[in-house]
Design a protein around this motif. Structure first.
Motif, short mmCIF file in Angstrom:
data_model
loop_
_atom_site.label_atom_id
_atom_site.label_comp_id
_atom_site.label_asym_id
_atom_site.label_seq_id
_atom_site.Cartn_x
_atom_site.Cartn_y
_atom_site.Cartn_z
N ASN A 64 -10.30 -2.65 5.56
CA ASN A 64 -10.19 -1.80 4.30
C ASN A 64 -10.62 -0.53 4.27
O ASN A 64 -10.56 0.11 3.18
CB ASN A 64 -10.57 -2.75 3.06
CG ASN A 64 -12.03 -3.01 3.05
OD1 ASN A 64 -12.90 -2.30 3.83
ND2 ASN A 64 -12.57 -3.66 1.86
N TRP A 107 -5.58 5.84 2.52
CA TRP A 107 -6.43 4.83 2.02
C TRP A 107 -7.34 5.64 0.98
O TRP A 107 -7.77 6.75 1.17
CB TRP A 107 -7.54 4.47 2.96
CG TRP A 107 -8.86 3.66 2.37
CD1 TRP A 107 -8.73 2.72 1.58
CD2 TRP A 107 -10.20 4.21 2.39
NE1 TRP A 107 -10.12 2.32 1.12
CE2 TRP A 107 -10.77 3.36 1.68
CE3 TRP A 107 -10.73 4.96 3.17
CZ2 TRP A 107 -12.21 3.51 1.56
CZ3 TRP A 107 -12.07 5.51 2.76
CH2 TRP A 107 -12.97 4.49 2.10
N GLN A 116 0.80 -1.35 -0.07
CA GLN A 116 0.03 0.00 -0.07
C GLN A 116 1.06 1.09 -0.11
O GLN A 116 0.26 2.41 -0.01
CB GLN A 116 -0.93 -0.03 1.32
CG GLN A 116 -1.88 -1.13 1.31
CD GLN A 116 -2.95 -1.13 2.71
OE1 GLN A 116 -2.41 -0.45 3.46
NE2 GLN A 116 -3.83 -1.39 2.30
N VAL A 161 -4.43 1.57 7.52
CA VAL A 161 -5.34 2.14 6.52
C VAL A 161 -5.95 3.30 7.12
O VAL A 161 -6.87 3.16 8.01
CB VAL A 161 -6.14 1.05 6.32
CG1 VAL A 161 -7.25 1.46 4.99
CG2 VAL A 161 -5.42 -0.41 5.88
#
Length: 500
Positions: free
Chosen positions: A499, A112, A101, A307
């Motif tokens: 997520n 995110w 990420q 995240v």
């Protein structure tokens, strides 16, 4: 998540290998133990992440290296080094996954990036839309739809909210014609939001439930996809009406007329004309899997990068400027208070003391697992579990609720005993276990001020142990568990699956 870069600098590679070595050494130092915390450590999916020890045995003419020596000391050393190499390779692969990420491959937290369309876009067209209330509605509809699979009359009562062919498919799903209960949603994820003449939301679920079969109850784990639609221009219902499932047009109890309309208001209420409408369901998988309470489950995502919402610092800063009680330090006190109370209640297998601190949906989820422990004569014990650090990762606000998500890291003893003799059946009663989780807390949009820790009903002062299972104070009747007076915990998500 962003893809892993195709090239990597020498510095980045060295950092990744070092991180991989750290993961490998921690794996060597930390034997697997049963993760059975409230909110997912026990794994609602039945321990699909179970881990154990594997042993390889060599005999006969096996040799290591070219020296020809084969003493037990050399063999043990070689075996250890071989395992270490394999673990480092595994650690590096984990480290790469943990870094995928973040294309910079440094220790800075990553942001995110939300999908192209999110639930926020619905609020742009419907100011009364609340993601919190939408999730409550979908959770409730899911539980009702599953429970109605064994009752055609109950399924027919959901006609204003579920399409005819979808109702038929649910009634026909195996095991058909039996009572379904104990529905627990372990994960609900919005895959896509499409807005044109209709608003369409695609959701995936991972859940389990109990079916009462002729030969006894059986547990099932399912994964399925739902497609909900609603006409453009429809406004959302207020919080008090979210769980009513009455006629979405007039609000009265739904009674179907001969032509399919509501017999009270004569409106055709199907097709998402007045509220969300379940247009289709796709079963991805279903398998028998009873609650797994004694498996050894290794932590999966404690080392994953955090995240975070892309503009969380700005959002949180603006909110804190309006209400200093939402500063990180104040929120951390509230999270620590709920965390300690929840662990105590969980260990005692008695959720009455935690009832004022958790939402209705989360309370039902926790109750399912407490009942499962009691049915199997087990008790999950949490000792000296303490939060070491915490950070705010997401903030959403609407007309009805403020919702703040935090990630915290904690450490403590976590093991499971058989109640009859208090003997451990999984976990380690001596070795602390490190983990991290994402928690979401909600509070009424108009509530301000410091989190309350008085241990009494904020409306009348009655002891909090007088809060009933519906979330109402028995002394004054006030509902307390939807954030009417203070932050309440509404969601616990594991770090390997969160997520944003």
């Amino acid at each position: 998540m962003r893809p892993v870069p195709k090239t990597m600098s020498t510095r980045a590679l060295a950092a990744t290998v070092a991180l991989g070595l750290g993961v490998a050494l921690e794996l060597l130092a930390s034997p697997p133990a049963a993760a059975a915390r409230p909110g997912g450590g026990h794994s609602y999916s039945g321990g699909s992440h179970s881990s154990g020890s594997s042993h390889s045995h060599s005999s006969g003419s096996s040799s290591y290296g070219t020296s020809g020596s084969h003493s037990p000391e050399n063999e043990g050393t070689a075996l250890f080094l071989g395992m270490l190499v394999l673990l480092v390779i595994y650690g590096v692969s984990r480290a790469i996954k943990m870094s995928e990420q973040d294309q910079r491959f440094d220790s800075a937290p990553v942001t995110w990036t939300p999908p192209r369309r999110t639930l926020d876009e619905i609020r742009a067209r419907d100011p009364d839309f609340s993601a919190v209330l939408f999730e409550d509605f979908v959770y409730a509809l899911y539980a009702r739809a599953q429970a109605a699979r064994g009752d055609p009359k109950a399924m027919e009562g959901l006609a204003p909210y579920i399409a005819s062919d979808t109702r038929s498919a649910l009634l026909a799903r195996a095991p058909a014609g039996v009572k379904i209960h104990g529905v627990v949603i372990g994960k609900m994820e919005v895959l896509d939001v499409t807005i044109d003449t209709m608003v369409r939301v695609v959701i995936v679920f991972a859940a389990n439930y109990t079916a009462e079969l002729p030969d006894g109850p059986k547990g099932y784990y399912v994964a399925e996809r739902w497609s909900l639609t609603r006409a453009l221009g429809v406004t959302s219902k207020p919080p008090a009406a979210v769980h009513s499932f009455n006629c979405p047009s007039c609000g009265g109890p739904y009674e179907r007329s001969d032509d399919g309309r509501c017999s009270r208001c004569a409106q055709q209420v199907t097709g998402g004309r007045f509220d969300w409408w379940l247009a289709g369901v796709s079963l991805q998988s279903q398998e028998e899997r009873p609650p797994a309470l004694t498996g050894d489950v290794a932590e999966q995502g404690t080392h994953f990068v955090t995240v975070r919402q892309a503009d969380i610092e700005t959002r949180h800063g603006e909110f804190a400027a309006q209400d200093r009680s939402v500063a990180t330090s104040a929120l951390e006190r509230r999270v620590r208070e709920i965390h300690a109370a929840l662990n105590t209640a969980w260990t005692a297998r008695d959720l009455r003391t935690i009832r004022p601190h958790v939402s209705d949906a989360l309370y039902n989820y926790l109750s399912y697992w407490i009942d499962a422990y009691k049915a199997q004569g087990l008790r999950n014990v949490l000792v000296d579990v303490a939060i070491s650090r915490m950070e705010v990762v997401k903030l959403t606000r609407d007309h009805h609720f403020d919702a703040i998500s935090v990630r915290f890291w904690a450490r403590g003893i976590d093991y499971t005993v058989r109640v009859a003799d208090e003997r451990p059946v999984s976990g380690n009663p001596k070795t602390p276990r490190a983990y991290s989780e994402y928690w979401t807390l909600i509070r009424g949009a108009g509530v301000r001020g410091s989190p309350r820790t008085s241990g009494a009903c904020p409306n009348c002062g009655a002891p909090l142990d007088r809060i009933n299972m519906a979330g109402n104070c028995e002394a004054c009747g006030t509902h307390l568990t939807r954030g009417e007076f203070d932050w309440v915990l509404s969601k616990i998500e594991q770090d390997e699956s969160y997520n944003g």
